[in-house]
Design a protein around this motif. Sequence first.
Motif: not given
Length: 205
Positions: A34-51
Motif C-alpha cells: 500500500f505504501s508503494y501504491n497511492t490511492d491516486v495510482d489505484i484510481d488512475e488504473a481503475v479509470n483506464y479499466l472502467y472505460h
Amino acid sequence: ESYKRIIKILLITIAPIIFSTAIYNINQILDLTFSYNTDVDIDEAVNYLYHAKKVICCGFSARNVYFAQYFTYKLSSIGIDAFCDENMSLIYSKIRLCTESDVIVILSESGETRDLINFAKMAKKRGMFVITITKASKNTLQTIADKNLRIADYGLRTFLRNSVLRISVLSILDMLFLNLVKKNFNFYEREAAKLSFMTKLDYRL
C-alpha cells in the motif's frame, strides 16, 4: 498414545503463535504494498479499466500467467471483455486487433521480459493504455507504462520471497477489482447476476 498426546499439546500451544506470526507478516507485506501504491495510482488504473472496451491480461512466468488468468476471470465475471492466454503468439495477435482506449495489464516481477516489453510497445503504438505490475526498482516496463503499480519484493530466491510476491500481487489485483466494482456497483452486480443465471440454463439448438 502418549506420542499423539504430545503432538496435540504442541499443536495447541504452538499453532496460535505460528498463526499470529503469519498474520503479522501478511499485514507487513500489505502495508508495504500500500505504501508503494497511492490511492491516486489505484484510481488512475481503475479509470483506464472502467472505460476500456477490451482488457488483455498477460504474464510470462507460470506464476504471473496464473495471476493474469485470475484477474481475467474476475473482470469477465462482471461483464468486461477480458482475455488472457499463456501462448505469447495469441497475445501478439490479440493486441493487433485492439484499438484506442483498450487496456493491457502486464505482470512482470523483473520488468525486463522481452515479450512483455514488446506487448507494451505494441499497445502504446495502438493507443492502448498500459498498466504494469512490477518490482519497485527501476525497470523497462515502468518507463513504458501509463501506470505502473509496484509490488513488495523480498529479494532472495526463497520460499519466503515467493509468498511475499504472491500476497503483494494479489492484493494489487484485488484492489483494482474492488475499486472498479465500486465505481458502478449496481451495473456490475447486474452483469454478475446475468452470468450466474446463464450458467444455470439448459440451452437447445
